[in-house]
Design a protein around this motif. Sequence first.
Motif, mmCIF file in Angstrom:
data_model
loop_
_atom_site.group_PDB
_atom_site.id
_atom_site.type_symbol
_atom_site.label_atom_id
_atom_site.label_comp_id
_atom_site.label_asym_id
_atom_site.label_seq_id
_atom_site.Cartn_x
_atom_site.Cartn_y
_atom_site.Cartn_z
ATOM 1 N N PRO A 100 0.808 -1.228 0.000
ATOM 2 C CA PRO A 100 0.000 0.000 0.000
ATOM 3 C C PRO A 100 0.833 1.267 0.000
ATOM 4 N N ASN A 101 2.108 1.186 0.378
ATOM 5 C CA ASN A 101 2.982 2.364 0.326
ATOM 6 C C ASN A 101 3.131 2.899 -1.089
ATOM 7 N N ALA A 102 2.899 2.031 -2.083
ATOM 8 C CA ALA A 102 3.007 2.428 -3.491
ATOM 9 C C ALA A 102 1.628 2.597 -4.124
ATOM 10 N N CYS A 103 0.613 2.854 -3.309
ATOM 11 C CA CYS A 103 -0.754 3.000 -3.816
ATOM 12 C C CYS A 103 -0.815 3.990 -4.990
ATOM 13 N N GLN A 104 -1.480 3.579 -6.031
ATOM 14 C CA GLN A 104 -1.591 4.411 -7.234
ATOM 15 C C GLN A 104 -2.302 5.724 -6.937
ATOM 16 N N PHE A 105 -3.177 5.719 -5.942
ATOM 17 C CA PHE A 105 -4.010 6.895 -5.668
ATOM 18 C C PHE A 105 -3.682 7.516 -4.303
ATOM 19 N N ASN A 106 -2.460 7.281 -3.818
ATOM 20 C CA ASN A 106 -2.035 7.837 -2.537
ATOM 21 C C ASN A 106 -2.201 9.354 -2.482
ATOM 22 N N GLN A 107 -2.596 9.825 -1.318
ATOM 23 C CA GLN A 107 -2.614 11.256 -1.036
ATOM 24 C C GLN A 107 -1.863 11.484 0.273
ATOM 25 N N THR A 108 -0.831 12.311 0.212
ATOM 26 C CA THR A 108 0.047 12.532 1.355
ATOM 27 C C THR A 108 -0.283 13.852 2.040
ATOM 28 N N LEU A 109 -0.232 13.840 3.365
ATOM 29 C CA LEU A 109 -0.407 15.088 4.106
ATOM 30 C C LEU A 109 0.613 16.113 3.633
ATOM 31 N N GLY A 110 0.186 17.336 3.479
ATOM 32 C CA GLY A 110 1.091 18.403 3.086
ATOM 33 C C GLY A 110 1.421 18.429 1.616
ATOM 34 N N VAL A 111 0.817 17.528 0.843
ATOM 35 C CA VAL A 111 1.053 17.500 -0.602
ATOM 36 C C VAL A 111 -0.308 17.553 -1.306
ATOM 37 N N GLN A 112 -1.005 16.419 -1.331
ATOM 38 C CA GLN A 112 -2.344 16.418 -1.927
ATOM 39 C C GLN A 112 -3.433 16.731 -0.891
ATOM 40 N N ARG A 113 -3.093 16.585 0.399
ATOM 41 C CA ARG A 113 -4.023 16.913 1.485
ATOM 42 C C ARG A 113 -3.383 17.955 2.395
ATOM 43 N N GLN A 114 -4.218 18.685 3.113
ATOM 44 C CA GLN A 114 -3.696 19.681 4.033
ATOM 45 C C GLN A 114 -2.905 19.000 5.141
ATOM 46 N N GLY A 115 -1.720 19.556 5.447
ATOM 47 C CA GLY A 115 -0.777 18.881 6.308
ATOM 48 C C GLY A 115 -0.812 19.294 7.761
ATOM 49 N N GLY A 116 0.292 19.006 8.444
ATOM 50 C CA GLY A 116 0.334 19.084 9.889
ATOM 51 C C GLY A 116 0.948 20.324 10.481
ATOM 52 N N MET A 117 1.123 21.386 9.713
ATOM 53 C CA MET A 117 1.697 22.622 10.258
ATOM 54 C C MET A 117 0.597 23.417 10.967
ATOM 55 N N VAL A 118 -0.060 22.726 11.881
ATOM 56 C CA VAL A 118 -1.164 23.278 12.677
ATOM 57 C C VAL A 118 -1.082 22.654 14.071
ATOM 58 N N LYS A 119 -1.712 23.283 15.038
ATOM 59 C CA LYS A 119 -1.598 22.776 16.412
ATOM 60 C C LYS A 119 -2.479 21.566 16.682
ATOM 61 N N LYS A 120 -3.531 21.393 15.898
ATOM 62 C CA LYS A 120 -4.413 20.243 16.088
ATOM 63 C C LYS A 120 -4.719 19.622 14.735
ATOM 64 N N LEU A 121 -4.699 18.292 14.702
ATOM 65 C CA LEU A 121 -4.890 17.573 13.447
ATOM 66 C C LEU A 121 -5.727 16.334 13.719
ATOM 67 N N VAL A 122 -6.746 16.126 12.908
ATOM 68 C CA VAL A 122 -7.577 14.922 13.021
ATOM 69 C C VAL A 122 -7.074 13.871 12.049
ATOM 70 N N MET A 123 -6.870 12.650 12.567
ATOM 71 C CA MET A 123 -6.423 11.531 11.744
ATOM 72 C C MET A 123 -7.305 10.318 12.003
ATOM 73 N N ALA A 124 -7.456 9.472 10.972
ATOM 74 C CA ALA A 124 -8.084 8.174 11.189
ATOM 75 C C ALA A 124 -7.265 7.420 12.226
ATOM 76 N N ALA A 125 -7.914 6.659 13.068
ATOM 77 C CA ALA A 125 -7.225 5.988 14.174
ATOM 78 C C ALA A 125 -6.119 5.056 13.692
ATOM 79 N N ASN A 126 -6.308 4.459 12.500
ATOM 80 C CA ASN A 126 -5.277 3.542 11.993
ATOM 81 C C ASN A 126 -4.104 4.276 11.346
ATOM 82 N N LYS A 127 -4.112 5.605 11.413
ATOM 83 C CA LYS A 127 -3.023 6.401 10.848
ATOM 84 C C LYS A 127 -2.173 7.064 11.924
#
Length: 337
Positions: A100-127
């Motif tokens: 899954p690390n090579a997922c064709q449709f991967n979206q990475t925080l701070g690249v395709q999704r808004q990233g972690g340069m914030v004081k609070k961040l919501v993540m799926a529990a398995n992440k």
Amino acid sequence: MKALVINQDKPAHFTEIAEPQCNESEVLVGVEYVGLCGSDLNTWRGGNPLTVYPCIPGHEIGGVVLQVGHGVRSCKTGDRVVVLPCTECGACSACLSGRPNACQFNQTLGVQRQGGMVKKLVMAANKVLVCNSLNSQQLALIEPLSVGLHAARRAQINVGEWVVVMGCGVIGLGVITAAASMGARVVAIDIDPRKEAVAKACGATQFINSQTEDVAALLGKLNDGHGPAVVIEAIGLASTIEQAVDVVAFAGRVVYVGYAKKPVTFDSARFLLKELDIRGSRNATVTDFRAVIALMEQNRYPVEKIISAYYPLDQADQAFTRWAADPGSITKILIEL
């Protein structure tokens, strides 16, 4: 709450965004440290082709759990965690083959999704991975070191082999430590002599300054004149990508974890006659993260040498400016939130 935002056509700036809320299967993370990555620097420069602008950068995250959803059992409030920044679709060929690390449709925080340069961040529990044995500065280093360890695993290193690592950024240092822990004899290469001390502290037995020394001649002397069994390229320049094929031993392995920003030309006869295994390496798996955590718990990483500087969140834009002005002076900048 405050967030650093990068636009492609204007300088980075701060803005106020709404505080996130987590649902029953999510975790609210209090972000304590975020590492700046080369991809973040490219995003800041406006040259990262994968970035969706405007972008909140940051995917190397160490923090503490502030709240868990009602259905979450894998962590609890107060746990220290490292964030797994990539997604996987579960349906592409990479995911179906267990990569899954090579997922064709991967979206990475701070690249395709808004990233972690914030004081609070919501993540799926398995992440998020719980690791209360490490501090949040150490946890912010886990992701890039895991990318390096994954590249070393892709090389299928055997005990006693000569392994050359091109590039002594944090990913390259992750490769060095992983390869050394696998029993390899590691040669590190970089253009900046300031990287020698940290490369050797990570486990390299030899350092070559490619600006002042003849890389091909020196590597040709390894392994009784056969050359290195493995070359792992962690720079992403066309010249070093091509050079890896030239310097590796016959029947050797080449792993690319850096990618060039322009097409690369190979002499196909060279790698056919050598019968090389040439492999790409992308991101990292949960197993890689856990392995780096174990090595970190054993003090295998010289954290004090890897971290070059700390900046508070309200000076994060200045951190990018400093890094861009003298890249060789920086191994890793951590933003403190």
